[in-house]
Design a protein around this motif. Structure first.
Motif, mmCIF file in Angstrom:
data_model
loop_
_atom_site.group_PDB
_atom_site.id
_atom_site.type_symbol
_atom_site.label_atom_id
_atom_site.label_comp_id
_atom_site.label_asym_id
_atom_site.label_seq_id
_atom_site.Cartn_x
_atom_site.Cartn_y
_atom_site.Cartn_z
ATOM 1 N N GLU A 28 34.402 23.427 39.536
ATOM 2 C CA GLU A 28 33.703 23.270 40.817
ATOM 3 C C GLU A 28 32.260 23.748 40.710
ATOM 4 O OE1 GLU A 28 31.860 24.558 44.375
ATOM 5 O OE2 GLU A 28 32.910 26.030 43.105
ATOM 6 N N ILE A 29 32.040 24.838 39.994
ATOM 7 C CA ILE A 29 30.672 25.348 39.800
ATOM 8 C C ILE A 29 29.836 24.310 39.061
ATOM 9 C CG2 ILE A 29 29.284 27.061 38.555
ATOM 10 C CD1 ILE A 29 31.539 29.085 39.138
ATOM 11 N N ASP A 30 30.415 23.703 38.040
ATOM 12 C CA ASP A 30 29.702 22.674 37.284
ATOM 13 C C ASP A 30 29.411 21.462 38.154
ATOM 14 O OD1 ASP A 30 28.827 21.380 34.684
ATOM 15 O OD2 ASP A 30 30.453 20.027 35.246
ATOM 16 N N GLU A 31 30.386 21.057 38.937
ATOM 17 C CA GLU A 31 30.245 19.854 39.755
ATOM 18 C C GLU A 31 29.223 20.031 40.867
ATOM 19 O OE1 GLU A 31 31.125 15.886 40.345
ATOM 20 O OE2 GLU A 31 32.028 17.199 38.832
ATOM 21 N N SER A 32 29.240 21.171 41.529
ATOM 22 C CA SER A 32 28.344 21.397 42.675
ATOM 23 C C SER A 32 26.942 21.808 42.249
ATOM 24 C CB SER A 32 28.925 22.464 43.600
ATOM 25 O OG SER A 32 28.891 23.749 42.978
ATOM 26 N N ASP A 33 26.836 22.444 41.087
ATOM 27 C CA ASP A 33 25.559 22.973 40.595
ATOM 28 C C ASP A 33 24.935 23.945 41.595
ATOM 29 O OD1 ASP A 33 23.505 23.393 38.816
ATOM 30 O OD2 ASP A 33 22.347 21.626 39.417
ATOM 31 N N GLU A 34 25.781 24.693 42.289
ATOM 32 C CA GLU A 34 25.313 25.690 43.243
ATOM 33 C C GLU A 34 25.532 27.094 42.678
ATOM 34 O OE1 GLU A 34 23.724 25.149 46.070
ATOM 35 O OE2 GLU A 34 23.844 22.975 45.813
ATOM 36 N N PHE A 35 24.579 27.968 42.940
ATOM 37 C CA PHE A 35 24.697 29.354 42.490
ATOM 38 C C PHE A 35 25.970 29.983 43.059
ATOM 39 C CE2 PHE A 35 23.751 33.899 43.389
ATOM 40 C CZ PHE A 35 23.675 34.343 42.080
ATOM 41 N N PRO A 36 26.861 30.511 42.223
ATOM 42 C CA PRO A 36 28.131 31.068 42.701
ATOM 43 C C PRO A 36 27.969 32.481 43.263
ATOM 44 C CG PRO A 36 28.033 31.223 40.320
ATOM 45 C CD PRO A 36 26.767 30.534 40.745
ATOM 46 N N ALA A 37 27.439 32.575 44.472
ATOM 47 C CA ALA A 37 27.136 33.879 45.065
ATOM 48 C C ALA A 37 28.387 34.740 45.208
ATOM 49 C CB ALA A 37 26.469 33.683 46.420
ATOM 50 N N ASP A 38 29.515 34.115 45.522
ATOM 51 C CA ASP A 38 30.758 34.886 45.684
ATOM 52 C C ASP A 38 31.193 35.494 44.357
ATOM 53 O OD1 ASP A 38 31.255 32.256 44.726
ATOM 54 O OD2 ASP A 38 33.372 32.435 45.252
ATOM 55 N N LEU A 39 31.006 34.754 43.272
ATOM 56 C CA LEU A 39 31.359 35.274 41.957
ATOM 57 C C LEU A 39 30.400 36.389 41.545
ATOM 58 C CD1 LEU A 39 33.642 34.532 40.058
ATOM 59 C CD2 LEU A 39 32.072 33.022 38.823
ATOM 60 N N ALA A 40 29.121 36.219 41.878
ATOM 61 C CA ALA A 40 28.133 37.262 41.572
ATOM 62 C C ALA A 40 28.518 38.570 42.268
ATOM 63 C CB ALA A 40 26.742 36.816 42.006
ATOM 64 N N LYS A 41 29.001 38.461 43.508
ATOM 65 C CA LYS A 41 29.422 39.653 44.259
ATOM 66 C C LYS A 41 30.603 40.334 43.566
ATOM 67 C CE LYS A 41 30.666 41.106 48.967
ATOM 68 N NZ LYS A 41 31.912 41.816 48.658
ATOM 69 N N LYS A 42 31.570 39.544 43.121
ATOM 70 C CA LYS A 42 32.731 40.112 42.422
ATOM 71 C C LYS A 42 32.319 40.733 41.092
ATOM 72 C CE LYS A 42 36.078 36.948 44.505
ATOM 73 N NZ LYS A 42 36.994 35.801 44.292
ATOM 74 N N PHE A 43 31.377 40.097 40.398
ATOM 75 C CA PHE A 43 30.891 40.653 39.141
ATOM 76 C C PHE A 43 30.225 42.010 39.383
ATOM 77 C CE2 PHE A 43 30.455 37.203 35.694
ATOM 78 C CZ PHE A 43 31.675 36.641 36.046
ATOM 79 N N GLY A 44 29.477 42.101 40.470
ATOM 80 C CA GLY A 44 28.838 43.369 40.808
ATOM 81 C C GLY A 44 29.851 44.454 41.106
ATOM 82 N N GLU A 45 30.895 44.088 41.835
ATOM 83 C CA GLU A 45 31.950 45.046 42.169
ATOM 84 C C GLU A 45 32.714 45.501 40.930
ATOM 85 O OE1 GLU A 45 34.146 42.737 44.954
ATOM 86 O OE2 GLU A 45 32.806 43.170 46.650
ATOM 87 N N MET A 46 32.814 44.613 39.935
ATOM 88 C CA MET A 46 33.511 44.937 38.684
ATOM 89 C C MET A 46 32.624 45.700 37.702
ATOM 90 S SD MET A 46 36.738 43.857 38.161
ATOM 91 C CE MET A 46 36.834 43.429 36.423
ATOM 92 N N GLY A 47 31.337 45.783 38.013
ATOM 93 C CA GLY A 47 30.401 46.429 37.100
ATOM 94 C C GLY A 47 29.896 45.513 36.007
ATOM 95 N N LEU A 48 30.106 44.197 36.161
ATOM 96 C CA LEU A 48 29.738 43.257 35.117
ATOM 97 C C LEU A 48 28.280 42.822 35.186
ATOM 98 C CD1 LEU A 48 32.952 41.021 35.039
ATOM 99 C CD2 LEU A 48 32.274 42.812 33.430
ATOM 100 N N LEU A 49 27.721 42.727 36.378
ATOM 101 C CA LEU A 49 26.302 42.390 36.481
ATOM 102 C C LEU A 49 25.453 43.454 35.800
ATOM 103 C CD1 LEU A 49 25.531 41.163 40.132
ATOM 104 C CD2 LEU A 49 25.459 39.815 38.047
#
Length: 380
Positions: A28-49
């Motif tokens: 879906e990320i590839d198809e829409s080509d939209e920045f995955p803001a929800d995933l970025a938020k989860k990455f931040g919560e996980m300490g991955l960003l």
């Protein structure tokens, strides 16, 4: 190399996270080509960003090996998500850790540790890609000590969503290395604007924008290091980050190989699974050998850099980036071939993985430039 128990536990945690949160979103990320803001938020919560932020500033305290482990596991499903992992490392964390003042470290590393900041690095310009010294963007010092930045950058990953951008600009005339300086710019600064969004073959969802600077005035405190040290800073940042590009590509290769093996076990031709044909077994064996060889190279490079021995940094960073990204292009291409029309179909991820793999041969210094770096190191 053999991972420690702590590294294995971290890898297993990221693997489960990627299977749950990244794999279902990848197409879906590839198809829409939209920045995955929800995933970025989860990455931040996980300490991955903010994986590379030291513990003393409130971060996870990861090292290069840790970042590579995470990027490989996430890259098995999505290059975009893998690029988002450790996002602010190249734009904020690494340059500030190595070249920043105490005040800059306290401000930017503490902010990055919250997992809510997106960063970008602005080097490339319309007419200056690998030829960094020929950049046209300027930063003119004013009488009151501020700098006024004018120019354009293009192909800037995350530039349209970044809170901060590390901008490289000419603070002196000429093409000498000491004519370039680096500035940490808040994207809310007056005079900063976005140009076109690039239309790309792959890594959709990780937007690349043109950045425009029109009489953008910034204080001297935004400068990274001393005036005229930006080019050296730039080269060191790229050296430290290049193995992470390799890690994302390693993930792509492993993901494509896993998909091809599973498909070939299920697909039957002439009364038996395709995986039982010797020609296919040879193809899969070659893909597996090259993937494993790349993994060995990458993590030996990461271990050497993490040890603090940087005597071969430029060469081995270039080796890992060049070798692994070339391998990933080959393996993803062979995965498409192994799966035939299914490999070419968007119903399966390998065609996307092949498109994505191409980009990593180009970014952060083309693989031709990597070979130049390696050759010069060998013959100097």
């Amino acid at each position: 190399m053999a991972f420690t128990e702590e590294q294995i536990a971290f890898r297993d945690m990221i693997r489960k996270f990627a299977e749950k949160e990244v794999e279902p979103r990848a197409a879906e990320i590839d198809e829409s080509d939209e920045f995955p803001a929800d995933l970025a938020k989860k990455f931040g919560e996980m300490g991955l960003l903010q994986l590379w932020v030291p513990e003393e500033y409130g971060g996870p305290g990861g090292d290069l090996t840790t970042v590579c482990i995470a990027k490989e596991e996430i890259g098995k499903y999505s290059l975009t998500a893998s690029a988002l992992c450790g996002n602010n490392s190249i734009g904020l964390i690494l340059p500030i850790l190595h070249m920043g003042t105490d005040e800059q470290k306290k401000k930017y590393l503490t902010e990055s540790a919250t997992g809510t900041k997106i960063a970008a690095v602005a080097i490339t310009e319309p007419q200056t890609g690998s030829d960094v010294r020929s950049m046209k963007t300027t930063a003119k010092r004013t009488e009151n000590g501020t700098y006024v930045i004018n120019g354009r950058k293009n192909w800037i990953t995350w530039g349209g969503h970044a809170d901060y951008v590390l901008v490289f600009a000419k603070t002196a005339d000429g093409t000498d290395a000491d004519a370039i300086s680096g500035f940490i710019v808040d994207t809310k600064t007056e005079g900063f604007s976005l140009g076109r969004k690039e239309r790309k073959m792959g890594r959709n969802g990780a937007p690349n924008h043109e950045l425009i600077f029109e009489n953008m005035e910034v204080p001297e405190s935004c400068m990274l290091g001393a005036e005229g040290t930006g080019f050296k800073s730039c080269m060191r940042i790229l050296d430290l980050n290049r193995p992470t590009i390799a890690a994302s590509s390693l993930g792509l290769a492993q993901g494509a190989l896993d998909t091809a093996i599973a498909y070939c076990k299920e697909r039957t031709q002439f009364g038996r699974p395709v995986a039982q044909f010797q020609a296919m077994q040879f193809k899969l064996a070659d893909m597996a050998m090259k993937t494993e060889a790349s993994r060995a190279l990458l993590y030996s490079v990461a271990a050497e850099i993490d040890s603090g021995d940087h005597s071969r940094l430029a060469m081995i960073a270039a080796m890992s980036k060049c070798f692994v990204t070339d391998m990933a292009m080959e393996v993803t291409d062979q995965a498409v071939n192994a799966m035939g029309s299914a490999g070419y179909s968007k119903d399966y991820p390998v065609e996307r993985m092949m498109r994505d793999a191409k980009l990593n041969q180009i970014i952060e210094g083309t693989n031709e430039i990597q070979r130049v770096i390696i050759g010069r190191q060998l013959t100097r």
